[in-house]
Design a protein around this motif. Structure first.
Motif, short mmCIF file in Angstrom:
data_model
loop_
_atom_site.label_atom_id
_atom_site.label_comp_id
_atom_site.label_asym_id
_atom_site.label_seq_id
_atom_site.Cartn_x
_atom_site.Cartn_y
_atom_site.Cartn_z
N ALA A 134 1.03 -1.19 0.27
CA ALA A 134 0.10 -0.11 0.23
C ALA A 134 0.91 1.28 -0.16
N GLY A 135 1.99 1.27 0.76
CA GLY A 135 2.79 2.25 0.81
C GLY A 135 3.59 2.78 -0.57
N ILE A 136 3.95 1.69 -1.11
CA ILE A 136 4.64 1.73 -2.62
C ILE A 136 3.36 2.38 -3.59
N ILE A 137 2.18 1.65 -3.33
CA ILE A 137 1.21 2.44 -4.28
C ILE A 137 1.14 3.85 -4.13
N TYR A 138 0.95 4.31 -2.91
CA TYR A 138 0.77 5.85 -2.50
C TYR A 138 1.80 6.45 -2.84
N TYR A 139 3.15 5.91 -2.71
CA TYR A 139 4.56 6.68 -3.13
C TYR A 139 4.35 6.91 -4.63
N ILE A 140 4.22 5.73 -5.48
CA ILE A 140 4.02 6.23 -6.75
C ILE A 140 3.16 7.01 -7.37
N LEU A 141 1.94 7.05 -6.76
CA LEU A 141 0.84 7.94 -7.18
C LEU A 141 1.49 9.48 -6.73
N VAL A 142 1.89 9.63 -5.58
CA VAL A 142 2.51 10.97 -5.29
C VAL A 142 3.50 11.27 -6.12
N MET A 143 4.46 10.47 -6.58
CA MET A 143 5.59 10.80 -7.58
C MET A 143 5.00 11.29 -8.79
N VAL A 144 3.93 10.38 -9.18
CA VAL A 144 3.14 10.77 -10.47
C VAL A 144 2.67 12.15 -10.70
N LEU A 145 1.98 12.53 -9.63
CA LEU A 145 1.22 13.97 -9.40
C LEU A 145 2.54 14.90 -9.29
N THR A 146 3.54 14.54 -8.85
CA THR A 146 4.63 15.71 -8.61
C THR A 146 5.30 15.86 -10.02
N ILE A 147 5.41 14.72 -10.71
CA ILE A 147 5.98 15.06 -12.10
C ILE A 147 4.89 15.76 -12.74
N LEU A 148 3.48 15.23 -12.92
CA LEU A 148 2.73 16.21 -13.75
C LEU A 148 2.47 17.60 -13.24
N GLY A 149 2.71 17.86 -12.05
CA GLY A 149 2.62 19.21 -11.39
C GLY A 149 3.85 20.23 -12.15
N LYS A 150 5.05 19.53 -12.35
CA LYS A 150 6.39 20.08 -12.68
C LYS A 150 5.89 20.31 -14.09
N ALA A 151 5.24 19.22 -14.86
CA ALA A 151 5.15 19.71 -16.32
C ALA A 151 4.20 20.91 -16.53
N ILE A 152 2.96 20.82 -15.76
CA ILE A 152 2.06 21.89 -15.92
C ILE A 152 2.91 23.48 -15.65
N GLU A 153 3.74 23.45 -14.55
CA GLU A 153 4.35 24.54 -14.11
C GLU A 153 5.24 25.16 -15.46
N ARG A 154 5.82 23.99 -16.18
CA ARG A 154 6.80 24.52 -17.24
C ARG A 154 5.83 25.11 -18.19
N ARG A 155 4.71 24.32 -18.64
CA ARG A 155 3.87 24.97 -19.62
C ARG A 155 3.48 26.36 -19.32
N MET A 156 3.20 26.39 -18.05
CA MET A 156 2.39 27.93 -17.87
C MET A 156 3.56 28.76 -17.57
N ARG A 157 4.96 28.43 -17.79
CA ARG A 157 5.96 29.44 -17.56
C ARG A 157 6.41 30.00 -19.24
N LYS A 158 5.65 29.60 -20.25
CA LYS A 158 6.02 30.04 -21.47
C LYS A 158 5.97 31.31 -21.68
N SER A 159 5.17 32.01 -20.97
CA SER A 159 5.31 33.65 -21.19
C SER A 159 6.64 34.26 -20.42
N ASP A 160 7.14 33.42 -19.61
CA ASP A 160 8.58 34.31 -18.96
C ASP A 160 9.65 34.53 -19.86
#
Lengths: 219, 240
Positions: free
Chosen positions: A193-219
């Protein structure tokens, strides 16, 4: 040391099935929390004193009491008041959504206050009314600033969702616990269960970074 | 066009404007000068009620803008404003900066707004920057875009709040040139500035503010060669 994954290996698909429940609860709660959060923010920075007071009180109460208590009140306590049962899923979504809204409203408020005052002045000077100014000028800039904090809140929500175990929702956590009970081996299923949660959180983190990069296009 | 009577403004207990009366006529170019802290920016910002006056009256044509019942949003559409720090919308392209307000506020079509915007960008010499985001522009370019953005609403008056004070020296001229062409087009303008040469060249009148009071109101030739007050003399000695 007594570790044996072979005994619980057949139960892994059963635990994984909880991922669907976990994701559904988190997603629905995130949408609810975000929507309520924006409304609360607008009340907090708005000019109506009563709404401002309510939004502040709301935030204070939901931040000042344990999450698990809020969940139990909605699941076990509320039916007594409203006269009908609430099943585990909507109870979880409502509890997490309302709790999350309190935190999200604070995050968005800080984000809006961080947008340069010149932006609203420029909008005023152009004759742009409050609503479109908020929607098209201020909020998009605020969102960009608060994305990391918002992502953090969603990650917290994902992990905290394990609390639904106490009201019997069949999420990852609950299933791992049940498998433990059936096999008298708790360490292995809980580790999974711990591993599943950890992977889930990692996926969210990577997703968040990707969105952040896209929103920075105007900088 | 803009008539100001006994204007007072205080921030808390700090009285910044101590009773200013004057009038800006149609087609007139008025330079507002004075030492820092004299209240010139506050004075300008009262004209479109970005600052709410504490006392006094401001009339814009037939509208009393100091009347709380008046819909300022409507009045502000015909009063353009340019800020010291540009305040372009950073998440919108240059073209969108120009078209957003006309589309949203005036309800004109995107095609028409684009056409007006492209025309204005050509006028300020930035047609090739239409698709860029503001962060990619130099200070001078940003300020020219900001002027074009204000003009896109086809205002009847333009207010400038120290438009060149935040610019590197080599970029001041390009902005002043755009402003000069605006003067030639007959635009009514009120300009808070430290550019004395510019004020002398383009202004019809110079208002000298000191400590929240309108100390002098005279044609530039007179103001710069023979200022009446000691304060203005001291100020000009420091500036020139």
């Amino acid at each position: 040391m007594d570790l044996d994954f072979t005994q619980i290996a057949p139960s892994i698909p059963y635990i994984l099935k909880g991922l669907g429940i976990t994701l559904q609860i988190v997603l629905a709660a995130a949408i609810l929390g975000f929507t309520l959060g924006i409304i609360l923010t607008l009340w907090k920075i708005g000019k109506f004193r009563l709404l401002r007071w309510f939004a502040d009180a709301y935030t204070s109460v939901f931040r000042g009491t344990p999450m698990v208590l809020q969940l139990l009140i909605i699941y076990y306590g509320l039916p007594q008041i409203i006269g009908f049962e609430i099943t585990a899923f909507p109870a979880a979504v409502i509890a997490f959504g309302m709790n999350s809204a309190a935190y999200i409203s604070e995050i968005i408020r800080a984000g809006i206050l961080a947008v340069d005052k010149g932006q609203s002045e420029a909008s005023l000077a152009l004759g742009i009314p409050y609503r479109p100014m908020m929607k098209d000028i201020i909020l998009p800039q605020a969102m960009k600033n608060i994305l990391p904090a918002l992502m953090n809140e969603f990650i917290t929500l994902t992990k905290e969702s394990a609390v639904v175990t106490v009201i019997g929702a069949m999420d990852v956590m609950r299933r791992a616990y049940i498998v433990g009970g059936q096999t008298y081996r708790y360490f292995e299923p809980l580790l999974i269960a711990g591993i599943i949660y950890y992977i889930l959180v990692m996926v969210l983190t990577i997703l968040g970074k990707a969105i952040e990069r896209r929103m920075r296009k105007s900088d | 066009m803009i008539k100001i009577t006994n204007l007072e403004k205080s921030f808390g207990s700090n009285l910044v404007l101590k009773g200013i009366s004057t009038e800006i006529k149609e087609g007139e170019v008025v330079a507002i000068v004075g030492p820092s802290g004299s209240g010139k920016s506050t004075f300008l910002r009262c004209m479109n009620v970005l600052e709410i006056p504490t006392k006094g009256e401001i009339w814009y044509r037939q509208t009393e803008v100091t009347d709380p019942k008046v819909d300022m949003m409507n009045v502000r559409q015909s009063i353009g404003m340019v800020f010291q720090h540009f305040h372009l919308f950073p998440h919108k392209t240059v073209l969108e900066n120009l078209t957003y307000a006309p589309i949203t506020v005036k309800g004109i079509s995107k095609e028409e707004a684009d056409k007006i915007a492209e025309h204005l960008l050509r006028k300020v010499g930035l047609a090739e920057k239409a698709a860029e985001y503001p962060t990619r522009l130099s200070g001078g370019q940003k300020q020219r875009v900001a002027i074009a953005r204000a003009l896109a609403m086809s205002p009847e008056v333009m207010l400038f709040d120290e438009p060149t004070s935040a610019l590197d020296p080599e970029m001041v001229k390009e902005v002043l040139d755009v402003m000069k062409s605006l003067v030639q087009s007959g635009m009514t303008m009120a300009i808070v500035t430290h550019e004395m040469g510019f004020a002398r060249e383009v202004a019809d009148r110079v208002l000298f503010l000191d400590d929240g009071r309108l100390v002098e109101d005279s044609p530039p030739a007179e103001f710069f060669s023979s200022p009446k007050s000691i304060r203005a003399k001291e100020f000009l000695e420091k500036m020139l």
